[in-house]
Design a protein around this motif. Structure first.
Motif, PDB file in Angstrom:
ATOM      1  N   UNK A  95       0.844  -1.066   0.030  1.00  0.00           N
ATOM      2  CA  UNK A  95       0.029  -0.122  -0.120  1.00  0.00           C
ATOM      3  C   UNK A  95       0.737   1.227  -0.010  1.00  0.00           C
ATOM      4  N   UNK A  96       2.016   1.150   0.938  1.00  0.00           N
ATOM      5  CA  UNK A  96       2.751   2.276   0.915  1.00  0.00           C
ATOM      6  C   UNK A  96       4.277   1.834   1.593  1.00  0.00           C
ATOM      7  N   UNK A  97       5.227   2.543   1.491  1.00  0.00           N
ATOM      8  CA  UNK A  97       6.550   2.240   2.183  1.00  0.00           C
ATOM      9  C   UNK A  97       6.983   3.718   2.219  1.00  0.00           C
ATOM     10  N   UNK A  98       7.784   3.939   3.319  1.00  0.00           N
ATOM     11  CA  UNK A  98       8.266   5.097   3.564  1.00  0.00           C
ATOM     12  C   UNK A  98       9.250   5.251   4.746  1.00  0.00           C
ATOM     13  N   UNK A  99      10.303   6.313   4.939  1.00  0.00           N
ATOM     14  CA  UNK A  99      11.305   6.386   5.816  1.00  0.00           C
ATOM     15  C   UNK A  99      10.820   7.523   6.820  1.00  0.00           C
ATOM     16  N   UNK A 100      10.892   7.359   8.248  1.00  0.00           N
ATOM     17  CA  UNK A 100      10.936   8.173   9.048  1.00  0.00           C
ATOM     18  C   UNK A 100      12.255   8.890   9.642  1.00  0.00           C
ATOM     19  N   UNK A 101      12.208   9.948   9.505  1.00  0.00           N
ATOM     20  CA  UNK A 101      13.708  10.564  10.098  1.00  0.00           C
ATOM     21  C   UNK A 101      13.709  10.552  11.609  1.00  0.00           C
ATOM     22  N   UNK A 102      14.997  10.255  12.305  1.00  0.00           N
ATOM     23  CA  UNK A 102      15.175  10.074  13.575  1.00  0.00           C
ATOM     24  C   UNK A 102      15.048  11.383  14.168  1.00  0.00           C
ATOM     25  N   UNK A 103      14.250  11.526  15.248  1.00  0.00           N
ATOM     26  CA  UNK A 103      14.096  12.593  16.077  1.00  0.00           C
ATOM     27  C   UNK A 103      13.624  12.644  17.535  1.00  0.00           C
ATOM     28  N   UNK A 104      14.027  13.376  18.260  1.00  0.00           N
ATOM     29  CA  UNK A 104      13.371  13.152  19.780  1.00  0.00           C
ATOM     30  C   UNK A 104      14.016  12.076  20.414  1.00  0.00           C
ATOM     31  N   UNK A 105      15.191  11.339  19.749  1.00  0.00           N
ATOM     32  CA  UNK A 105      15.784  10.301  20.521  1.00  0.00           C
ATOM     33  C   UNK A 105      15.316   9.173  19.884  1.00  0.00           C
ATOM     34  N   UNK A 106      14.517   9.066  19.063  1.00  0.00           N
ATOM     35  CA  UNK A 106      13.851   8.037  18.386  1.00  0.00           C
ATOM     36  C   UNK A 106      14.735   7.657  17.151  1.00  0.00           C
ATOM     37  N   UNK A 107      14.879   6.307  16.862  1.00  0.00           N
ATOM     38  CA  UNK A 107      15.688   5.922  15.482  1.00  0.00           C
ATOM     39  C   UNK A 107      14.881   6.186  14.313  1.00  0.00           C
TER      40      UNK A 107
END
Length: 408
Positions: A95-107
């Motif tokens: 359905x979809x694929x995406x990248x989430x950039x690291x922020x607030x200490x999260x990978x």
């Protein structure tokens, strides 16, 4: 956990969420990375290709499935390539694929959303995706010419080109100066490909590696042998790479080691297989098809390639080499039946890709079946391994002694 190298990207966790209609796969990464994702049939699965990503997944990343995902696995495919394989319960679409950039200490997070579909829609999407994706040719290798090609994939000669050389035209491998016999032992599967999984969750890749190491140690005590393992750790190798190890080392004997599963928990025992264009029976044919599809785990679907090249491979195969393979299989079966249970047909034949080097006598040793409780218990027993490796060593000694006598 040790910190990753500044240039290294590491997958540090993975998880699945959702239901039978829509399922999400998430992989946590130390930093964003390029990727490609696509679906493949037979069996249904989703492939995520990555650059050289390392995997250091925590205890919560078990690889078990949920919703549309039956299981997932991961591992390196070489120095600069990695892959995540997501097995699905049936045909799915991305359905979809995406990248989430690291922020607030999260990978960083790689997210792939899957939705259920029907077979016809899946097939249309797969065909469109295959046509759209660029086909990157493999880097040329020393044995990829028609003259020396003996492993998958073999280029099909175009009309008007020079025909492949006959067995008589191909130069014989140079004899070793030290007179040693080279034996290549090939533990099946490995890395991202676990192979069969037993009733007690024993993995084929682990069993056959342990046995192959034990056999190498046993044979290594004989100063007349040089013994080489195609893999000595938990590494994925394609069928082509396995055959290439044998040919590059001018092997006098190639032994592929497996421990499969079959339908019916009562089926058990060891079997020796040699290559043949026509399988000796339906069971041998089914096993060959199953093992020949091992490269699918690494992204090389042999479904069509195998049909295109089988005739050429069989035509190139030397009759003498086949006869040597059959001769050794019979010698090994004679010794094995003294120490372990054998199937009703201890020697069989089928079109195993990994046995198709025309100038290397080759056999596939099926140690037993992980789908049988008794066999699974034996396969992990050091005592049983010692008995079977001793039997195999005797068979190899007899084989080479008989061969030398025949040539004198």
């Amino acid at each position: 956990m040790a910190p990753a190298h500044a240039e290294e990207v590491t997958a540090i966790a993975a998880r699945v969420a959702g239901d039978d209609g829509k399922t999400r796969f998430v992989a946590d990464l130390t930093r964003p990375v390029s990727y490609s994702v696509y679906v493949l049939p037979n069996p249904y699965r989703v492939m995520i290709d990555l650059p050289g990503v390392a995997f250091d997944l925590g205890p919560g990343s078990s690889g078990s499935g949920l919703g549309l995902v039956s299981a997932y696995r991961f591992g390196p495919l070489g120095k600069d390539r990695s892959r995540i394989v997501i097995d699905t319960t049936g045909p799915v679409l991305i359905a979809k694929s995406f990248l989430v950039k690291p922020e607030d200490g999260q990978p960083a997070r790689l997210v792939v959303d899957l939705v259920k579909t029907d077979e016809k829609t899946f097939r249309m999407a797969h065909e469109a995706d295959t046509a759209a994706r660029p086909q990157v040719p493999a880097e040329p290798e020393a044995d990829d010419t028609v003259q020396t090609a003996t492993a998958m994939p073999l280029p099909v000669p175009k009309p008007g080109t020079e025909a492949p050389p006959t067995a008589a035209e191909r130069p014989a491998p140079a004899k070793r100066a030290d007179g040693k016999r080279v034996i290549v032992i090939d533990p099946g599967h490995g890395g991202i490909d676990p192979g069969a999984i037993g009733i007690r969750r024993t993995k084929e890749k682990d069993v056959v590696l342990a046995f192959s190491r034990a056999l190498k140690d046993k044979l290594g005590a004989n100063k007349n042998y040089e013994v080489i393992l195609t893999r000595d750790d938990d590494t994925f190798l394609s069928l082509k790479q396995r055959v290439k190890v044998a040919r590059q080392n001018q092997a006098d004997l190639f032994i592929a080691v497996h421990a499969d599963t079959v339908r019916g928990a009562s089926v058990r025992g060891a079997t020796l297989y040699t290559v043949s264009e026509k399988a000796s029976d339906a069971e041998a044919e089914a096993l060959a098809q199953k093992e020949n599809r091992a490269d699918i785990i690494g992204g090389m679907d042999l479904g069509t390639e195998n049909e295109e090249v089988t005739d050429i491979l069989i035509e190139l195969a030397q009759r003498e080499t086949k006869n040597h393979s059959i001769f050794f299989a019979k010698k090994a079966a004679t010794q094995l039946q003294l120490v372990t249970h054998m199937t009703g047909k201890p020697t069989r034949s089928a079109g195993f890709v990994v046995l198709k080097a025309p100038d290397v006598p080759s056999v596939l040793l099926e140690l037993g079946y992980l789908s049988n409780k008794a066999d699974e218990a034996l396969l992990v027993s050091p005592k049983w391994q010692a008995q079977v490796t001793e039997a195999m060593a005797k068979a190899i000694d007899t084989y080479f002694a008989t061969e030398i006598a025949a040539r004198q």
